[in-house]
Design a protein around this motif. Structure first.
Motif, PDB file in Angstrom:
ATOM      1  N   UNK A  65      -0.131  13.192  46.744  1.00  5.20           N
ATOM      2  CA  UNK A  65      -0.055  14.625  47.040  1.00  5.20           C
ATOM      3  C   UNK A  65       0.840  15.310  46.015  1.00  5.20           C
ATOM      4  N   UNK A  66       0.746  16.638  45.891  1.00  5.01           N
ATOM      5  CA  UNK A  66       1.619  17.363  44.961  1.00  5.01           C
ATOM      6  C   UNK A  66       3.101  17.171  45.314  1.00  5.01           C
ATOM      7  N   UNK A  67       3.930  17.159  44.297  1.00  3.04           N
ATOM      8  CA  UNK A  67       5.359  16.915  44.474  1.00  3.04           C
ATOM      9  C   UNK A  67       6.016  17.957  45.380  1.00  3.04           C
ATOM     10  N   UNK A  68       5.512  19.195  45.330  1.00  3.36           N
ATOM     11  CA  UNK A  68       6.138  20.273  46.105  1.00  3.36           C
ATOM     12  C   UNK A  68       5.702  20.304  47.561  1.00  3.36           C
ATOM     13  N   UNK A  69       5.033  19.226  48.021  1.00  6.73           N
ATOM     14  CA  UNK A  69       4.624  19.162  49.431  1.00  6.73           C
ATOM     15  C   UNK A  69       5.428  18.121  50.214  1.00  6.73           C
ATOM     16  N   UNK A  70       6.438  17.510  49.575  1.00  2.00           N
ATOM     17  CA  UNK A  70       7.193  16.430  50.205  1.00  2.00           C
ATOM     18  C   UNK A  70       8.685  16.750  50.197  1.00  2.00           C
ATOM     19  N   UNK A  71       9.329  16.560  51.324  1.00  7.39           N
ATOM     20  CA  UNK A  71      10.773  16.725  51.460  1.00  7.39           C
ATOM     21  C   UNK A  71      11.340  15.465  52.103  1.00  7.39           C
ATOM     22  N   UNK A 159       1.278  26.292  64.831  1.00  7.46           N
ATOM     23  CA  UNK A 159       1.826  25.262  63.961  1.00  7.46           C
ATOM     24  C   UNK A 159       1.862  23.934  64.708  1.00  7.46           C
ATOM     25  N   UNK A 160       1.672  22.856  63.982  1.00  5.82           N
ATOM     26  CA  UNK A 160       1.684  21.523  64.579  1.00  5.82           C
ATOM     27  C   UNK A 160       2.653  20.621  63.814  1.00  5.82           C
ATOM     28  N   UNK A 161       3.527  19.970  64.572  1.00  2.59           N
ATOM     29  CA  UNK A 161       4.376  18.924  64.010  1.00  2.59           C
ATOM     30  C   UNK A 161       3.786  17.597  64.470  1.00  2.59           C
ATOM     31  N   UNK A 162       3.317  16.804  63.533  1.00  2.00           N
ATOM     32  CA  UNK A 162       2.725  15.495  63.841  1.00  2.00           C
ATOM     33  C   UNK A 162       3.717  14.428  63.368  1.00  2.00           C
ATOM     34  N   UNK A 182      -5.048  20.721  52.187  1.00  3.40           N
ATOM     35  CA  UNK A 182      -5.620  22.058  52.361  1.00  3.40           C
ATOM     36  C   UNK A 182      -5.291  22.653  53.718  1.00  3.40           C
ATOM     37  N   UNK A 183      -4.414  21.988  54.461  1.00  2.00           N
ATOM     38  CA  UNK A 183      -4.072  22.417  55.818  1.00  2.00           C
ATOM     39  C   UNK A 183      -2.672  23.024  55.802  1.00  2.00           C
ATOM     40  N   UNK A 184      -2.551  24.291  56.216  1.00  3.63           N
ATOM     41  CA  UNK A 184      -1.295  25.019  56.043  1.00  3.63           C
ATOM     42  C   UNK A 184      -0.548  25.287  57.350  1.00  3.63           C
ATOM     43  N   UNK A 185      -1.016  24.719  58.446  1.00  8.90           N
ATOM     44  CA  UNK A 185      -0.346  24.937  59.734  1.00  8.90           C
ATOM     45  C   UNK A 185       0.147  23.619  60.330  1.00  8.90           C
ATOM     46  N   UNK A 186       0.465  22.660  59.452  1.00  8.85           N
ATOM     47  CA  UNK A 186       0.866  21.342  59.912  1.00  8.85           C
ATOM     48  C   UNK A 186       2.084  20.857  59.143  1.00  8.85           C
ATOM     49  N   UNK A 187       2.984  20.190  59.858  1.00  6.00           N
ATOM     50  CA  UNK A 187       4.104  19.464  59.249  1.00  6.00           C
ATOM     51  C   UNK A 187       4.014  18.027  59.734  1.00  6.00           C
ATOM     52  N   UNK A 188       3.828  17.101  58.810  1.00  7.77           N
ATOM     53  CA  UNK A 188       3.691  15.695  59.157  1.00  7.77           C
ATOM     54  C   UNK A 188       5.004  14.978  58.858  1.00  7.77           C
ATOM     55  N   UNK A 209       2.773  22.211  53.609  1.00  6.09           N
ATOM     56  CA  UNK A 209       2.365  23.123  52.541  1.00  6.09           C
ATOM     57  C   UNK A 209       3.572  23.453  51.665  1.00  6.09           C
ATOM     58  N   UNK A 210       3.346  23.792  50.395  1.00  8.07           N
ATOM     59  CA  UNK A 210       4.469  24.128  49.508  1.00  8.07           C
ATOM     60  C   UNK A 210       5.346  25.251  50.056  1.00  8.07           C
ATOM     61  N   UNK A 211       4.750  26.213  50.744  1.00  7.57           N
ATOM     62  CA  UNK A 211       5.528  27.335  51.272  1.00  7.57           C
ATOM     63  C   UNK A 211       6.498  26.856  52.344  1.00  7.57           C
ATOM     64  N   UNK A 212       6.023  26.033  53.264  1.00  8.76           N
ATOM     65  CA  UNK A 212       6.888  25.528  54.332  1.00  8.76           C
ATOM     66  C   UNK A 212       7.967  24.608  53.755  1.00  8.76           C
ATOM     67  N   UNK A 213       7.601  23.732  52.821  1.00  9.24           N
ATOM     68  CA  UNK A 213       8.581  22.833  52.211  1.00  9.24           C
ATOM     69  C   UNK A 213       9.663  23.639  51.501  1.00  9.24           C
ATOM     70  N   UNK A 214       9.283  24.674  50.797  1.00 11.35           N
ATOM     71  CA  UNK A 214      10.272  25.508  50.100  1.00 11.35           C
ATOM     72  C   UNK A 214      11.227  26.178  51.088  1.00 11.35           C
ATOM     73  N   UNK A 215      10.705  26.646  52.207  1.00 10.78           N
ATOM     74  CA  UNK A 215      11.560  27.293  53.215  1.00 10.78           C
ATOM     75  C   UNK A 215      12.506  26.273  53.848  1.00 10.78           C
ATOM     76  N   UNK A 216      12.033  25.061  54.040  1.00  9.65           N
ATOM     77  CA  UNK A 216      12.902  24.010  54.580  1.00  9.65           C
ATOM     78  C   UNK A 216      14.023  23.680  53.598  1.00  9.65           C
TER      79      UNK A 216
END
Length: 343
Positions: A65-71, A159-162, A182-188, A209-216
Motif C-alpha cells: 500500500x502507499x506509504x501515506x496510508x500507514x501509521x 466510519x468503521x474501525x476494523x 479505494x475505501x475512505x471510511x475505514x480504519x484497519x 486513507x491518506x487524509x485520515x492518517x494525516x489527521x491522526x
C-alpha cells in the motif's frame, strides 16, 4: 485505565506454571530477533525517530500500500485511543461482548456510546463509528470477509474501525489493506505485537486513507514508539518472520480442547475460529475458578467478567500444547469435584 486483562502474570511470580490467559502464541522462536537486537543495542543510547517513519515505509511496502496510508503505533492500544481522540464527541457503536479498550477509549474522549441495541441505534447521530473486532476478543469468532467488505462499502456515511489484531491466529480470510486502498471510511488496526509474538515491545499500526492518517499524525505525541521496538519491527517485517510454524495443527488442538472442555458437565464453550475460546461455568464463579487453579496448579486463565455483556461465570482460555491442555482439563475436573464437596 484497564486493570482487568489477560496475561497478568506479573501478579503471580514463581507461582505460575502454565499461562492460558494470553492469546499470544507462546512458543515463537525469537532467537534471531534477540541476536539482532543485541547487535543493535546501541539504539537505546539515542532518541528514536519522533515518528517511526522508517518502519512505516517498510511496513507499507510489505502490505503493498502507499506509504501515506500507514501509521505505526505503540501497540494496537495506542491506535484505538488515537482514533477515539480524533473523533472526539462522535457516536460510537460497539457490539458486545468485545475488547473493552474500545469503550474505555471512547469514554475518555466523550463519545456517545451505543452497544448495538436497536432502540439505541434509532436515536443515534449519523456521525458515527462502528467498532468491529475481527477475530473478536473474547469469543474467537470471525465475521466472513465478504460481509465485512460489503458493510463498509455499502455504508459510506459511517466510519468503521476494523481491529484485526488476531488476524494471524485464524485460517479464515481477513481484509487485506491492498484490497481496501479505494475505501475512505475505514480504519484497519493491525498488531505486530501479536503477529510476531512480542507483546512486551508494543507494536501496532493503522491502515486508512491518506487524509485520515494525516489527521491522526497531527494529534499523536512524539516518540511513542521506542527505538528498540522500531528496530525489532524492521527486522521482523523485513524477514517476514513466521512465528506459528503449523497454524492448522495449532488450531486443530484448540478445537480438541474446546470439545473436551464442553464434555465437563456445567461448562459450555462458544464456537471459535481462533486459538482462544470463551466458556461459561454454571457451578462456580469464574474468579473463584481462576484463583483455585493458580493456587492449586499454577494455572492461569482469563476471568472474563469484566467484558460488558458477560457476568462472573465466564472465562477465556487459549490453547497450548496437547499435554498442557490436558493438564488444564484435569485441573478443571478436579475443581468440579472439589466444588461438589465444598458447596
Amino acid at each position: 485505565m484497564i486493570y482487568g486483562h489477560g496475561d497478568d502474570t506479573f501478579r503471580y511470580g514463581d507461582q505460575l506454571k502454565l499461562n492460558f490467559s494470553s492469546n499470544v502464541y507462546a512458543w515463537a522462536d525469537l532467537s534471531g530477533l534477540k541476536e539482532h537486537l543485541m547487535q543493535h543495542f546501541e539504539v537505546v543510547s539515542h532518541y528514536p525517530e519522533a515518528e517511526p517513519l522508517s518502519l512505516e515505509k517498510m511496513l507499507a511496502e510489505h502490505l503493498g500500500v502507499p506509504e501515506n496510508t500507514v501509521l505505526v503505533t505503540s501497540g494496537a492500544n495506542e491506535a484505538i485511543y488515537l482514533i477515539a481522540q480524533l473523533y472526539r464527541n462522535w457516536a460510537s457503536i460497539i457490539p458486545q461482548p468485545t475488547f473493552n479498550a474500545y469503550e474505555a477509549a471512547c469514554k475518555t474522549f466523550d463519545h456517545l456510546i451505543s452497544y448495538d441495541r436497536k432502540d439505541q441505534l434509532e436515536v443515534m447521530p449519523e456521525d458515527r463509528i462502528y467498532w468491529i473486532c475481527n477475530p473478536n476478543n473474547p469469543t474467537g469468532n470471525v465475521l466472513v470477509k465478504p460481509l465485512v467488505n460489503r458493510i463498509i462499502r455499502q455504508n459510506p456515511r459511517y466510519l468503521y474501525v476494523i481491529d484485526q489484531s488476531f488476524a494471524d491466529y485464524t485460517l479464515r480470510p481477513m481484509l487485506q489493506p491492498r484490497e481496501m486502498v479505494d475505501c475512505f471510511n475505514m480504519m484497519l488496526i493491525g498488531s505486530l505485537s501479536k503477529k510476531f509474538c512480542i507483546p512486551g515491545l508494543r507494536l501496532g499500526y493503522i491502515f486508512s486513507s491518506p487524509i485520515i492518517i494525516d489527521r491522526l499524525r497531527q494529534i499523536r505525541q512524539p516518540w511513542t514508539v521506542n527505538a528498540m521496538a522500531i528496530e525489532a519491527g524492521k527486522y521482523l517485517v523485513s524477514n517476514n518472520s513466521q512465528m506459528i510454524p503449523d497454524l492448522k495443527g495449532y488450531l486443530d488442538e484448540a478445537q480438541r480442547l474446546r470439545s473436551e472442555l464442553a464434555t465437563i458437565e456445567g461448562i459450555k464453550v462458544l464456537k471459535t475460529d481462533t486459538n482462544f475460546m470463551l466458556a461459561f461455568i454454571d457451578f462456580a464463579d469464574s474468579l473463584e475458578l481462576k484463583h483455585w487453579l493458580i493456587e492449586n496448579h499454577g494455572i492461569l486463565i482469563r476471568d472474563a467478567a469484566d467484558f460488558r455483556g458477560l457476568d462472573n461465570h465466564y472465562f477465556r482460555i487459549v490453547a497450548r500444547t496437547e499435554e498442557d491442555d490436558n493438564q488444564l482439563l484435569a485441573a478443571i475436573r478436579e475443581f468440579k469435584k472439589w466444588k461438589e464437596n465444598n458447596p
